[in-house]
Design an enzyme around this catalytic site. Sequence first.
Site, PDB file in Angstrom:
ATOM      1  CB  ALA A 197      -1.124   0.013   1.424  1.00 55.61           C
ATOM      2  CB  SER A 198       0.262   4.563   1.284  1.00 52.51           C
ATOM      3  OG  SER A 198      -0.973   4.803   0.680  1.00 52.51           O
TER       4      SER A 198
END
Length: 287
Positions: free
Chosen positions: A64-65
């Site tokens: 993810a981020s």
Amino acid sequence: MAAYTGAAVVLRPTNGEVLALVSKPDYDPNEIVSINNSDAVKILLDDKEKPFLNRVMQTKYPPASTFKLLTAIAALETEKAYPALSFYCPGKYTLKGYIDKDFYCYEVHGTSDLYQAIAKSCSVYFYQLGYRTGPTNIMKYASYFGLNEKNGIDIPGEIPGFIPTKQWKLKVFGQQWFDGDIVNLSIGQGFVTVTPLGIANFVCGIVNNGIVYRPTVLKEIRTPDNKQVLRTAEKKKIREIPLSPMTIKTVEEGMRQSVLYGTSSQLRWLKVPVAGKTGTAQTRSRR
């Protein structure tokens, strides 16, 4: 971690020393050390929560981020971007094509430079940055950091992460690499998966100016009376990524701003200045 299913790992970047490693749910080793332990072992093996699984190094997830740091590094190092490069975030990014497709951000961020995009974890910024940088450059730097390899930790069972390639997708799915794939890759979604240990060691590489060491749980072996050290764990460099000082400074400053006013602001209460990057993997569509 007692009430959670998950993992946590803390590494010392300058030598790879594992300061903490937790995987939950776990089990009491005293339950399985006896000779007549077959019943206890069977119960643990049948447990759907998989207490034998070391989630730090035996499971992999979409980063993810946290992967946005890698996208930023690839963009800066290949001169596809610079720290002051700005993009506008209206809350979504529309990828034009035969059928236009919207990729969403969690809120409207307006105009951001790279520092602010890291701090606020603006997905729309990184959709555009990743598209500008290209999948080949992002995959190349992911490989440089070893996100598709084992880290060589000195306990058994570690699995490697996975970084997709155009050739892999063509072989597995019989499809070419689409523009939507690079948009997903740029924010750590889609096909990419990494272990928590892999992400921790990736960040160590940033903190340590591109040098990554093998993680070690064992610090030293002593005699039973504790008076003599028989062996000390060796510090072993496993990779060195040639990163420019500007790239490291930019990413570190973005992570610092993440704590000061961004998505990592829950760490502001700490008495020492820290930096961080959040990551929340999407397992279903926004709708």
